[in-house]
Design a protein around this motif. Structure first.
Motif, PDB file in Angstrom:
ATOM      1  N   UNK A 245      26.889  40.719  19.088  1.00 55.34           N
ATOM      2  CA  UNK A 245      27.688  39.569  18.667  1.00 55.34           C
ATOM      3  C   UNK A 245      29.159  39.949  18.522  1.00 55.34           C
ATOM      4  N   UNK A 246      29.430  41.106  17.934  1.00 56.34           N
ATOM      5  CA  UNK A 246      30.810  41.552  17.761  1.00 56.34           C
ATOM      6  C   UNK A 246      31.476  41.852  19.101  1.00 56.34           C
ATOM      7  N   UNK A 247      30.702  42.364  20.037  1.00 57.68           N
ATOM      8  CA  UNK A 247      31.258  42.632  21.356  1.00 57.68           C
ATOM      9  C   UNK A 247      31.649  41.339  22.069  1.00 57.68           C
ATOM     10  N   UNK A 248      30.804  40.311  21.933  1.00 60.00           N
ATOM     11  CA  UNK A 248      31.118  39.014  22.530  1.00 60.00           C
ATOM     12  C   UNK A 248      32.348  38.399  21.869  1.00 60.00           C
ATOM     13  N   UNK A 249      32.414  38.447  20.552  1.00 59.55           N
ATOM     14  CA  UNK A 249      33.554  37.880  19.842  1.00 59.55           C
ATOM     15  C   UNK A 249      34.834  38.641  20.131  1.00 59.55           C
ATOM     16  N   UNK A 250      34.718  39.938  20.281  1.00 61.80           N
ATOM     17  CA  UNK A 250      35.920  40.726  20.574  1.00 61.80           C
ATOM     18  C   UNK A 250      36.493  40.380  21.942  1.00 61.80           C
ATOM     19  N   UNK A 251      35.622  40.013  22.883  1.00 57.36           N
ATOM     20  CA  UNK A 251      36.141  39.587  24.188  1.00 57.36           C
ATOM     21  C   UNK A 251      36.940  38.301  24.038  1.00 57.36           C
ATOM     22  N   UNK A 252      36.463  37.360  23.228  1.00 54.33           N
ATOM     23  CA  UNK A 252      37.203  36.115  23.004  1.00 54.33           C
ATOM     24  C   UNK A 252      38.544  36.413  22.332  1.00 54.33           C
ATOM     25  N   UNK A 253      38.529  37.333  21.381  1.00 56.87           N
ATOM     26  CA  UNK A 253      39.785  37.729  20.723  1.00 56.87           C
ATOM     27  C   UNK A 253      40.739  38.351  21.724  1.00 56.87           C
ATOM     28  N   UNK A 254      40.212  39.241  22.526  1.00 64.67           N
ATOM     29  CA  UNK A 254      41.052  39.997  23.450  1.00 64.67           C
ATOM     30  C   UNK A 254      41.713  39.099  24.489  1.00 64.67           C
ATOM     31  N   UNK A 255      40.952  38.155  25.070  1.00 69.65           N
ATOM     32  CA  UNK A 255      41.506  37.357  26.156  1.00 69.65           C
ATOM     33  C   UNK A 255      42.568  36.388  25.649  1.00 69.65           C
ATOM     34  N   UNK A 256      42.433  35.923  24.401  1.00 67.56           N
ATOM     35  CA  UNK A 256      43.440  35.019  23.851  1.00 67.56           C
ATOM     36  C   UNK A 256      44.626  35.773  23.268  1.00 67.56           C
TER      37      UNK A 256
END
Length: 438
Positions: A245-256
C-alpha cells in the motif's frame, strides 16, 4: 448448481435495524409503484418496468437502444426510468426492491451486488431461461460473469466492463517521440520507464506529462496495489499489506510532487486539462471517450500502464438484476430476461460510449475491431480489478469515498503516504465494525 425458481412466492425482505431503509421502507416502495391495474388489463401488452442510472452520453446511448428495443417488441409495454447516479439511485433501488412492485429489471454495478441484498432484494437469475436466449458463461466475459455468481448462483447479467485506462494525445506524444510505428503509445514496464515517458511528454506540452483525477485517487491506488499483488480482507480485523500500500501511495506522491502531474485535478477538470493540451497523457475511466471524441481530439487509448509488473486497472461492470418478488409473475420474469439478453446482443451501440461489452460475440466481431480507439484497450477488460468485496465497497460506496478523501492529500503533499495509510486503515476498520444495513 441450478438456480432455484425465482418466480415462486417469497417472504417479505428482512432488513437490519440499522438500515438506512428502516422504518416503513416497504410501504415507501409500494407507494413508488402505485396501485394500478394488472399489467395487461388496459393495454393488452406485457408491462416491463426498467430502472437505470444512465445520464449524459451513456444515457443517450441507452435511449437509442431502448428505442430500437421498442420497435422490435410491440407486444411489450416498456417503461424505463432513469435516476441520479450514485447513492441517490442506490437508495431508491433499495426502497423500490423492498416494496416489491417498483421495477421488473434494474441496472446495478456488479461491485454493489453483495451490499444490496442478494436473496433479500435481488433474486437469482433463471439461467435456463437466459440460456434459451443464447446467453451463458461461454458467451460472456468469464471474469465478469464469475463476479455475478454468488454461492453457485447467478445474481446479475453483466452488460459491460468499464475501467481506468490510459489516454494519449497523438500530437503531443508524437512531438515527445513516444509513439510507435503504428501511432500508438510505446509500451513501458516499471516505474522509471513510465515516468520517463511522462517527462518527455511534459517537455512537449510545456506544462504536465499526465493528468489524473486526484479527487478519486482510490482508482489509481487500487490499480497499483493490485499490480503489486496486494489483497484486502474487509471482515473482522482489516487485512492489508502495508508495504504494498505504501509503495502504491508513494508512486502517487512521486508523480505529482515531481511536477509530472497536477497536484489537484477533479473529475471535471481532468478531461478538460487533457483536452486543452495541458497534459499529453490522461489516466481516467474509459467513459470519458465520448466527450473527447465530440471535441474532435486526435487521441488513442490503451490499458492502465504497467507500473509494478502488469497492465491491471481498477474497474467495474454494469449489470441487470431481478427483484425478489412477493408474488410469482412468470411473464414479467420472462420479459425481463429476454430484455437483458437483447441488450447484450445489441451492445455494439453501448460500446460507442467507451464501455467494453461483456457479450463476447460483440467484442470479437469485425465491427467492434473497427471501433477506434475502443479496440485499443479491449483486452484490458479480461483483467479488470474489481473493488474488494464488502457491503460498503464498490462504485459510489463508502470505501471509495473514504479512501479518496485521504489519498487526495498524497497528491497535494498535504500528507505523507504513511499518514494517509494510517487514516485510511482507521476509516476502513470503522466501516468493517458497522453492521450491514441490508
Amino acid at each position: 448448481m441450478r438456480p432455484r425458481d425465482t418466480r415462486r412466492p417469497v417472504p417479505a425482505p428482512a432488513l437490519g435495524r440499522r438500515a438506512f431503509l428502516a422504518g416503513g421502507l416497504a410501504a415507501a416502495g409500494t407507494a413508488l409503484a402505485g396501485c394500478g391495474p394488472a399489467d395487461t388489463v388496459l393495454s393488452g401488452r406485457q408491462r416491463l418496468r426498467q430502472w437505470n442510472l444512465f445520464t449524459g452520453g451513456d444515457g443517450a446511448r441507452m435511449v437509442e437502444m431502448h428505442d430500437a428495443y421498442r420497435k422490435q417488441h410491440p407486444g411489450i409495454d416498456f417503461q424505463p426510468s432513469t435516476f441520479q447516479w450514485g447513492n441517490p439511485y442506490y437508495t431508491k433501488f433499495a426502497m423500490g426492491a423492498a416494496g416489491g412492485r417498483a421495477f421488473d429489471i434494474a441496472t446495478l454495478h456488479v461491485s454493489r451486488l453483495r451490499g444490496l441484498g442478494v436473496d433479500t432484494l435481488i433474486a437469482p437469475v433463471p439461467t435456463d431461461l437466459l440460456a434459451r436466449h443464447g446467453i451463458t458463461r461461454d458467451t460472456v466475459q468469464h471474469s465478469t460473469w464469475d463476479k455475478c455468481t454468488i454461492g453457485g448462483e447467478l445474481y446479475a447479467i453483466p452488460l459491460d466492463t468499464h475501467l481506468v485506462v490510459t489516454y494519449f494525445n497523438r500530437d503531443a506524444c508524437e512531438k515527445a517521440g513516444v509513439l510507435d510505428a503504428d501511432g500508438n503509445l510505446v509500451d513501458t514496464s516499471g516505474e522509471e520507464e513510465f515516468l520517463d515517458v511522462c517527462a518527455a511528454v511534459k517537455e512537449a506540452t510545456g506544462k504536465y506529462g499526465v493528468v489524473m483525477d486526484t479527487t478519486h485517487a482510490w482508482r489509481q491506488f487500487w490499480s497499483l496495489y493490485r499490480q503489486l499483488g496486494g489483497e484486502f480482507k474487509l471482515e473482522g480485523e482489516l487485512g492489508i499489506d502495508d508495504d504494498k500500500a505504501l509503495r502504491a501511495l508513494d508512486f502517487l506522491r512521486r508523480i505529482s510532487q515531481s511536477g509530472l502531474a497536477p497536484e489537484a485535478s477533479d473529475g471535471a477538470a481532468t478531461p478538460a486539462n487533457f483536452q486543452n493540451g495541458i497534459a499529453g497523457l490522461m489516466i481516467s475511466g474509459n467513459w470519458e471517450l465520448p466527450t473527447l471524441k465530440d471535441a474532435g481530439m486526435d487521441f488513442g487509448m490503451r490499458a492502465f500502464p504497467d507500473i509494478f509488473g502488469a497492465e491491471l486497472g481498477q474497474g467495474d461492470s454494469h449489470c441487470f438484476v431481478l427483484p425478489v418478488r412477493r408474488e410469482p409473475d412468470e411473464d414479467a420474469v420472462a420479459a425481463a430476461v429476454e430484455y437483458a439478453a437483447w441488450m447484450l446482443k445489441n451492445s455494439l451501440t453501448w460500446a460507442g460510449g467507451g464501455h467494453t461489452p461483456a457479450y463476447l460475440p460483440v467484442t470479437r466481431s469485425p465491427e467492434y475491431a473497427a471501433l477506434e480507439p475502443q479496440s485499443g484497450y479491449r483486452k484490458a477488460a479480461a483483467n479488470v480489478q474489481f473493488d474488494p468485496q464488502a457491503w460498503f465497497s464498490g462504485s459510489a460506496a463508502q470505501l471509495q469515498a473514504q479512501a479518496s478523501a485521504v489519498f487526495t492529500g498524497v497528491h497535494t503533499g498535504a500528507v505523507t503516504p504513511e499518514t494517509a495509510l494510517r487514516r485510511f486503515k482507521h476509516a476502513a476498520q470503522k466501516l468493517i465494525d458497522t453492521p450491514a444495513p441490508v
